[in-house]
Design a protein around this motif. Structure first.
Motif, short mmCIF file in Angstrom:
data_model
loop_
_atom_site.label_atom_id
_atom_site.label_comp_id
_atom_site.label_asym_id
_atom_site.label_seq_id
_atom_site.Cartn_x
_atom_site.Cartn_y
_atom_site.Cartn_z
N ASP A 1 0.85 -1.29 0.11
CA ASP A 1 -0.03 -0.22 0.28
C ASP A 1 0.57 1.11 0.05
O ASP A 1 1.61 1.51 0.88
CB ASP A 1 -0.88 -0.09 1.15
CG ASP A 1 -2.06 0.85 1.10
OD1 ASP A 1 -1.71 2.46 1.00
OD2 ASP A 1 -3.17 0.66 1.11
N ARG A 2 0.71 2.07 -1.12
CA ARG A 2 1.31 3.20 -1.22
C ARG A 2 1.31 4.11 0.14
O ARG A 2 2.17 4.86 0.36
CB ARG A 2 1.27 3.98 -2.32
CG ARG A 2 1.83 3.34 -3.55
CD ARG A 2 1.76 4.15 -4.83
NE ARG A 2 2.12 3.57 -6.22
CZ ARG A 2 2.10 3.95 -7.41
NH1 ARG A 2 1.41 4.92 -7.41
NH2 ARG A 2 2.57 3.07 -8.23
N CYS A 3 0.24 4.07 0.50
CA CYS A 3 -0.45 5.32 1.81
C CYS A 3 0.59 5.03 2.86
O CYS A 3 0.47 6.00 3.76
CB CYS A 3 -1.73 5.20 1.92
SG CYS A 3 -2.74 6.00 0.70
N LEU A 4 1.15 3.63 3.09
CA LEU A 4 1.81 3.19 4.31
C LEU A 4 3.38 3.30 3.93
O LEU A 4 4.08 2.83 4.93
CB LEU A 4 1.46 1.76 4.64
CG LEU A 4 0.03 1.63 5.12
CD1 LEU A 4 -0.44 0.28 5.35
CD2 LEU A 4 -0.28 2.52 6.07
N GLN A 5 3.64 3.65 2.75
CA GLN A 5 5.08 3.78 2.57
C GLN A 5 5.69 5.01 3.05
O GLN A 5 6.29 6.02 2.51
CB GLN A 5 5.42 3.72 1.01
CG GLN A 5 5.04 2.21 0.61
CD GLN A 5 5.17 2.01 -0.95
OE1 GLN A 5 5.78 2.89 -1.58
NE2 GLN A 5 4.95 0.80 -1.38
N THR A 6 5.56 5.08 4.26
CA THR A 6 6.08 6.29 5.09
C THR A 6 7.40 5.67 6.16
O THR A 6 7.37 4.52 6.50
CB THR A 6 5.16 7.00 5.93
OG1 THR A 6 4.59 6.16 6.94
CG2 THR A 6 3.94 7.54 5.04
N PRO A 7 7.99 6.66 6.77
CA PRO A 7 9.15 6.40 7.65
C PRO A 7 8.77 5.51 8.91
O PRO A 7 9.16 4.45 9.01
CB PRO A 7 9.61 7.58 8.19
CG PRO A 7 9.48 8.50 6.92
CD PRO A 7 8.29 8.25 6.38
N MET A 8 7.41 5.77 9.40
CA MET A 8 6.90 5.18 10.50
C MET A 8 6.61 3.66 10.18
O MET A 8 6.98 2.84 11.00
CB MET A 8 5.56 5.88 10.69
CG MET A 8 4.91 5.02 12.06
SD MET A 8 3.13 6.02 12.48
CE MET A 8 2.53 4.71 13.30
N THR B 1 0.25 -1.70 15.00
CA THR B 1 -0.27 -1.16 13.61
C THR B 1 -1.73 -1.67 13.40
O THR B 1 -2.51 -1.07 12.64
CB THR B 1 0.55 -2.10 12.51
OG1 THR B 1 0.55 -3.50 12.67
CG2 THR B 1 1.96 -1.46 12.36
N LEU B 2 -2.27 -2.85 13.77
CA LEU B 2 -3.40 -3.60 13.66
C LEU B 2 -4.56 -2.68 14.36
O LEU B 2 -5.68 -2.98 14.02
CB LEU B 2 -3.48 -5.00 14.15
CG LEU B 2 -2.67 -5.76 13.08
CD1 LEU B 2 -2.87 -7.18 13.45
CD2 LEU B 2 -2.79 -5.68 11.88
N ARG B 3 -4.20 -1.92 15.41
CA ARG B 3 -5.12 -0.83 16.08
C ARG B 3 -5.30 0.41 15.20
O ARG B 3 -6.10 1.46 15.30
CB ARG B 3 -4.69 -0.84 17.51
CG ARG B 3 -4.88 -1.75 18.34
CD ARG B 3 -4.48 -1.57 19.75
NE ARG B 3 -5.32 -0.69 20.33
CZ ARG B 3 -5.13 0.68 20.71
NH1 ARG B 3 -3.93 1.05 20.25
NH2 ARG B 3 -5.89 1.30 21.36
N ASN B 4 -4.39 0.62 14.16
CA ASN B 4 -4.19 1.85 13.39
C ASN B 4 -5.21 1.72 12.54
O ASN B 4 -5.39 1.09 11.71
CB ASN B 4 -2.85 1.81 12.94
CG ASN B 4 -2.48 3.33 12.31
OD1 ASN B 4 -2.90 3.56 11.28
ND2 ASN B 4 -1.80 4.09 12.96
N LYS B 5 -6.00 3.03 12.05
CA LYS B 5 -6.78 3.17 11.20
C LYS B 5 -6.36 3.04 9.60
O LYS B 5 -7.06 2.54 9.01
CB LYS B 5 -7.74 4.56 11.40
CG LYS B 5 -8.71 4.69 12.61
CD LYS B 5 -9.28 6.31 12.56
CE LYS B 5 -10.20 5.98 13.82
NZ LYS B 5 -10.88 7.37 14.00
N GLN B 6 -5.33 3.58 9.59
CA GLN B 6 -4.93 3.28 8.06
C GLN B 6 -4.26 2.01 7.74
O GLN B 6 -4.60 1.49 6.67
CB GLN B 6 -3.27 4.33 8.18
CG GLN B 6 -3.44 5.78 8.01
CD GLN B 6 -2.08 6.50 7.79
OE1 GLN B 6 -1.37 6.59 8.87
NE2 GLN B 6 -1.65 6.95 6.91
N VAL B 7 -4.11 1.34 8.70
CA VAL B 7 -3.51 -0.16 8.70
C VAL B 7 -4.89 -0.93 8.16
O VAL B 7 -5.09 -1.77 7.38
CB VAL B 7 -2.86 -0.78 9.62
CG1 VAL B 7 -2.47 -2.27 9.33
CG2 VAL B 7 -1.48 -0.19 9.78
#
Length: 317
Positions: free
Chosen positions: A53-60, A292-298
């Motif tokens: 997922d490109r939206c998750l390709q961030t440093p975090m 991560t699995l509690r994260n809305k983006q994930v």
């Protein structure tokens, strides 16, 4: 201990495991196998979603995916042998294989600690210095930070492993543990182990406490910023996330400080086994859900991935 010639008479070692509960071996095998599979699947999902997922390709999420990969490798060095002990009782292993497991366990564990410190710094930069965050934490810097964690972990651990490989083991070969950690292994040596124990203690302090210090300072600054959020809803959401992270950090650092940050590694070997279960079974199970699995983006990325898979299947019929 009496110092003898540098000759390893003992060619193999035996893991004692948990003899007091060996009669519950099969139920414990099933429970720990399920926990292991859940932890591995959680890590696989995190790594796959992050890279897909490109939206998750961030440093975090770059750091999180690397941490998940590291942790899955870390527990794989330990859990299969624990499962074998529950299923079949005591396990034998050669001295070379014993040192190999010890090296990978300590190397991957040390790298995880350094990466936890990097992840804390990343969150500090994102929350406390958002305007400069993207210019500072670019992908090149992120890659170099992760690579530094691996290199530093390797350099610090290879020395004690080489020193242990030169020790002599004469009579006793039963290790009071469920994997081949350096502390119980050194306890069996008939050589002078004071130098090895002192080095291992110093490295444990450097690795664990330096990482812990960076993490604590980062979260203190993060919490200070969160307190000043104007919205009560934002503060509650941020504190909820931080409290979950801090719980995992407390379990991870607490158990490792108890096991490793002491001058004599032979002290409290029986208690060390229970503490080791925390960072090899419990925290790896919790981390995928908390980080991560509690994260809305994930969650959104997972729903999108499942929707795409469902659409592809429907288009085949």
């Amino acid at each position: 201990m009496v110092k003898v010639d540098n000759l390893t008479n003992v060619q193999e070692f035996i893991l004692e495991g948990f003899p007091a509960v060996q009669h519950l071996g099969k139920p414990l095998f099933i429970v720990h196998l399920l926990l292991y599979l859940v932890a591995i699947m959680g890590s696989i999902v995190i790594v796959t979603i992050t890279w897909a997922d490109r939206c998750l390709q961030t440093p975090m999420y770059f750091f999180l995916s690397n941490f998940s990969f590291l942790e899955s490798c870390f527990i794989t060095t330990v859990i299969p042998k624990l499962l074998a002990i529950f299923l079949s009782g005591m396990q034998k292993i050669s001295f070379a294989a014993c040192l190999t497991q010890s090296f990978f366990f300590l190397f991957l564990g040390s790298t995880c600690f350094f990466l936890l410190a990097v992840m804390s710094l990343d969150r500090y930069m994102a929350i406390c210095n958002p305007l400069r965050y993207h210019s500072i934490m670019n992908m090149r810097v992120c890659f170099l930070l992760v690579l530094s964690c691996y290199v530093l972990g390797f350099i610090l651990i290879i020395g004690p492993i080489l020193m242990v490989s030169q020790l002599s083991f004469c009579d006793f070969n039963v290790i009071n543990h469920f994997f081949y950690d350096l502390g119980p292994l050194v306890h069996l040596s008939c050589s002078d182990t004071s130098t090895v124990e002192s080095l291992f203690f110093c490295l444990s302090v450097v690795i664990i406490l330096s990482s812990l210090t960076i993490t604590v300072i980062s979260y203190i600054n993060i919490i200070t910023i969160i307190v000043n959020f104007p919205s009560a809803k934002e503060r509650q959401k941020a504190f909820s996330t931080c409290s979950s992270h801090l719980l995992v950090l407390f379990l991870t650092y607490g158990s490792c400080v108890f096991i490793y940050v002491k001058p004599k590694q032979a002290d409290r070997l029986e208690d060390n086994k229970e503490a080791a279960l925390v960072n090899t079974v419990i925290t790896p199970l919790l981390n995928p859900f908390i980080y991560t699995l509690r994260n809305k983006q994930v969650k959104k990325a997972l729903r999108d991935a499942l929707y795409r898979m469902k659409s592809m299947r429907q288009s085949q019929f």
